[in-house]
Structure formats: structure tokens, C-alpha cells
Scaffold this motif. Structure first.
Motif, PDB file in Angstrom:
ATOM      1  N   ASP A   1       0.858  -1.070  -0.224  1.00 52.57           N
ATOM      2  CA  ASP A   1      -0.066   0.014   0.148  1.00 52.57           C
ATOM      3  C   ASP A   1       0.923   1.370  -0.019  1.00 52.57           C
ATOM      4  OD1 ASP A   1      -2.139  -1.650   0.051  1.00 52.57           O
ATOM      5  OD2 ASP A   1      -2.526  -1.658   2.267  1.00 52.57           O
ATOM      6  N   ARG A   2       0.245   2.334  -0.608  1.00 52.83           N
ATOM      7  CA  ARG A   2       0.900   3.756  -0.626  1.00 52.83           C
ATOM      8  C   ARG A   2       1.960   3.998  -1.603  1.00 52.83           C
ATOM      9  NH1 ARG A   2      -0.355   3.569   5.350  1.00 52.83           N
ATOM     10  NH2 ARG A   2      -2.264   4.706   5.684  1.00 52.83           N
TER      11      ARG A   2
ATOM     12  N   ASP B   1     -15.090   2.754   0.216  1.00 55.82           N
ATOM     13  CA  ASP B   1     -14.334   3.681  -0.420  1.00 55.82           C
ATOM     14  C   ASP B   1     -13.066   4.130   0.541  1.00 55.82           C
ATOM     15  OD1 ASP B   1     -16.310   4.197  -2.396  1.00 55.82           O
ATOM     16  OD2 ASP B   1     -17.006   6.010  -1.699  1.00 55.82           O
ATOM     17  N   LYS B   2     -13.134   3.826   1.730  1.00 59.29           N
ATOM     18  CA  LYS B   2     -12.108   4.170   2.811  1.00 59.29           C
ATOM     19  C   LYS B   2     -10.977   3.040   2.331  1.00 59.29           C
ATOM     20  CE  LYS B   2     -10.697   4.227   7.519  1.00 59.29           C
ATOM     21  NZ  LYS B   2     -11.233   4.050   8.945  1.00 59.29           N
TER      22      LYS B   2
ATOM     23  N   GLN C   1      -5.461   0.922  -2.673  1.00 59.90           N
ATOM     24  CA  GLN C   1      -5.678   1.028  -4.264  1.00 59.90           C
ATOM     25  C   GLN C   1      -4.185   1.079  -4.807  1.00 59.90           C
ATOM     26  OE1 GLN C   1      -8.707   1.462  -5.807  1.00 59.90           O
ATOM     27  NE2 GLN C   1      -7.465   1.202  -7.393  1.00 59.90           N
TER      28      GLN C   1
ATOM     29  N   LYS D   1      -9.336   3.010  -0.915  1.00 65.02           N
ATOM     30  CA  LYS D   1      -8.473   4.269  -1.273  1.00 65.02           C
ATOM     31  C   LYS D   1      -7.131   3.693  -0.592  1.00 65.02           C
ATOM     32  CE  LYS D   1      -7.501   8.904  -0.018  1.00 65.02           C
ATOM     33  NZ  LYS D   1      -8.110  10.233   0.715  1.00 65.02           N
ATOM     34  N   GLN D   2      -6.904   3.091   0.567  1.00 68.71           N
ATOM     35  CA  GLN D   2      -5.955   2.645   1.190  1.00 68.71           C
ATOM     36  C   GLN D   2      -5.171   1.630   0.627  1.00 68.71           C
ATOM     37  OE1 GLN D   2      -6.081  -0.178   5.012  1.00 68.71           O
ATOM     38  NE2 GLN D   2      -5.504   1.973   5.954  1.00 68.71           N
TER      39      GLN D   2
END
Length: 309
Positions: free
Chosen positions: A49-50, A101-102, A108, A105-106
Motif C-alpha cells: 500500500d501507498r 471507499d475508505k 488502491q 483508497k488505502q
């Protein structure tokens, strides 16, 4: 076994920074991973992630673990990925971690960078990772060392299988003993703040609870004083009864290393026997390692780091 470990903090897909840190520490390329002549790495989790090169980070870490050049514990992002990609049996379109959605997003960056096959392979590896390691005089867990909770998780894994749907049905049951154990070990013990108080954490989420210094007695302190991390927390006194559920890490216990907390500034031990190696690499900070040589009292001069590129 040697008492020479380099404990590396949360990487979050920043492969170039990881390679720079490993090379700075004297590791050299060995197959898909890296090797040192007389040291090993311990990763504290949160590989995914990120960041921009998640697949490469997983490849390096996994290669090092499989070559016995490293050990690794599971981070909350690996646990979340397992739950996100495990469907609830008999419930069409439902997953143990909702595709909100939360949560999307984390996760994605991982979804964007890994093919379905690569992702399935990574998750299969994540399921093999322990939630805690105790070895030759040190302990490592992603967010905190809570002995009872670690034992509960390991007992459930032995009974239900490693992160199977049966295990996740219990661990994702909000408020269950196993859910609380996962939260404490992989995300850190938290205290609920009084009504009307909240914070916005480093990920931009509004929260009514704060992560605490589980290695200190919070009696008589405010939430700000007892907070572990770099969030802006209200300076309101803690209700003493709220502290009863947390096992304070003993000052005479062996050193414990964690990640997770998005710390900033110059790395230094949190206590004589507690160190965090997460210094916000995914937010423009540092990727940090602690070079442990067997000492029972930790020292600031044993931290090494590379700034985010």
C-alpha cells in the motif's frame, strides 16, 4: 543463533529506499534479495500500500525470508489485504474487509501495481507470516507486545488454520476477544476519548480514539501525554478505568521492536527496552533500521536511516 539483527520499519512499497538502506547497512544483492555476511534483517511488516514499487518490496522481503537472510512479522496492511481478498462464505459480494471507499483508497496502490496472480501469490505468503517473533533476547511485533493477545491469536491460528475464513470470521467480529487481540498487536492499543473529542490521523481519517504508550502507566496523564504517534491529540485527562485492559510492557523485559506509528524527527528509543522503527517513509519521512547487537538497553546511536527520495 547470532545476536546481530537489523530491525527495519514499515516500507509501504518504497523499494528504492529499502535498497539504499540495505546497501548502507552492508547488505549485498543475493538472488532476488539481499544478504549480509554475519547479520540478518527482521522486517516489522507493512510492505504494501501507498508506495510506488510494492511488488519489488514484496519480492525482496520474501526472497530474504525464504533464503533465511531475514525474518518478518505481519503488519496490519498485510492482515487487511488478506481480509480484503477473502470472500465471506455463502454471502455473495461480501468480503471480510468491506470494499468501502475508505478501504479501497488505502489499498488502491497495491491493486493498481500487482496483477491478480501476483496479488494472490503475495497474500499466500502473507498468511505464513507470524504476528510476533521472540528470538535470542528480543521481541518484534508490528504495533505492540501484548503477551495474552499474541497467545490468543496463535491459539486461534492453530485451531482454525492460518488466516482461513474460519479464523477471519472470529477476528473480524467487532468486539470479540480475537478481534481485540488483532487490533492490539497489529494496530496498537487505543483509548476512547470522551464525547466531543476526536482527532484526524495521518491518513486523514477522523477518529474518536488514540493509540497509547503501552509501555508506560498512563495513570494521571492526559490523552496527549499518553499518545503514541505524531497526531494532534487533546490535552484531556484520561479516565483511569479505561487503562485496565492494557498490559504495560515491563521495564525489565527483553527489548521489543515495533513499527506502525508514523513517528517523525530523529529516531530514538521510546523507552530503555522499547524502540519504534516506523518514521513515516510513506509520508516523506525516513526508512529506519535499528542495528541490534545483543544489548538489553537500547541506544539512539544504533538507529540508521535513509530519507525518502
Amino acid at each position: 543463533m547470532s545476536k546481530r539483527f537489523d530491525i527495519i520499519g514499515d516500507i509501504h512499497g518504497h523499494a528504492n529506499v529499502l535498497v539504499s538502506l540495505l546497501e548502507k547497512l552492508g547488505y549485498r544483492r543475493h538472488g532476488k534479495g539481499y544478504r549480509h555476511s554475519d547479520r540478518k534483517v527482521i522486517f516489522v511488516g507493512d510492505f504494501v500500500d501507498r508506495g510506488p514499487a510494492i511488488g519489488e518490496v514484496v519480492e525482496i522481503a520474501r526472497a530474504m525470508v525464504e533464503a533465511r537472510d531475514a525474518l518478518a512479522v505481519m503488519g496490519n496492511h498485510e492482515y487487511n489485504a488478506i481480509a480484503f481478498h477473502t470472500p465471506r462464505p455463502g454471502k455473495q459480494g461480501e468480503w471480510f474487509r468491506p470494499h468501502s471507499d475508505k478501504n479501497l483508497k488505502q489499498h488502491q496502490a497495491t491493486l493498481d501495481q500487482l496483477s491478480p496472480g501476483e496479488l494472490a501469490d503475495a497474500i499466500s505468503w502473507f498468511k505464513t507470516l507470524p504476528v510476533a517473533i521472540e528470538i535470542v533476547g528480543i521481541r518484534v511485533a508490528h504495533a505492540s507486545w501484548q503477551t495474552r493477545d499474541i497467545d490468543s491469536i496463535n491459539d486461534a491460528l492453530a485451531d482454525a488454520g492460518r488466516f482461513t475464513p474460519e479464523f477471519l470470521a472470529m477476528s473480524e467480529d467487532a468486539g470479540s476477544d480475537l478481534n481485540n487481540a488483532i487490533e492490539n498487536v497489529l494496530k496498537g492499543p487505543e483509548l476512547q476519548m470522551p464525547d466531543g473529542h476526536s482527532i484526524v490521523d495521518k491518513a486523514g481519517h477522523r477518529r474518536g480514539s488514540v493509540r497509547i504508550k503501552w509501555y508506560e502507566d498512563g495513570t494521571g496523564l492526559t490523552y496527549r501525554q499518553h499518545h503514541l504517534g505524531s497526531d494532534d491529540v487533546p490535552d484531556v485527562e484520561i479516565a483511569t478505568d479505561d487503562l485496565a485492559t492494557v498490559d504495560i510492557y515491563p521495564r525489565d523485559a527483553v527489548p521489543v521492536f515495533v513499527g506502525h506509528y508514523w513517528l517523525t524527527g530523529t529516531p530514538t528509543p521510546l523507552a530503555a527496552n522499547v524502540a519504534c522503527t516506523d518514521y513515516s517513509v510513506a509520508k516523506g519521512g525516513k526508512l529506519v533500521a535499528y542495528r541490534w547487537h545483543g544489548e538489553s538497553v537500547l541506544s539512539a546511536d544504533k538507529f540508521h536511516w535513509v530519507e525518502t527520495e
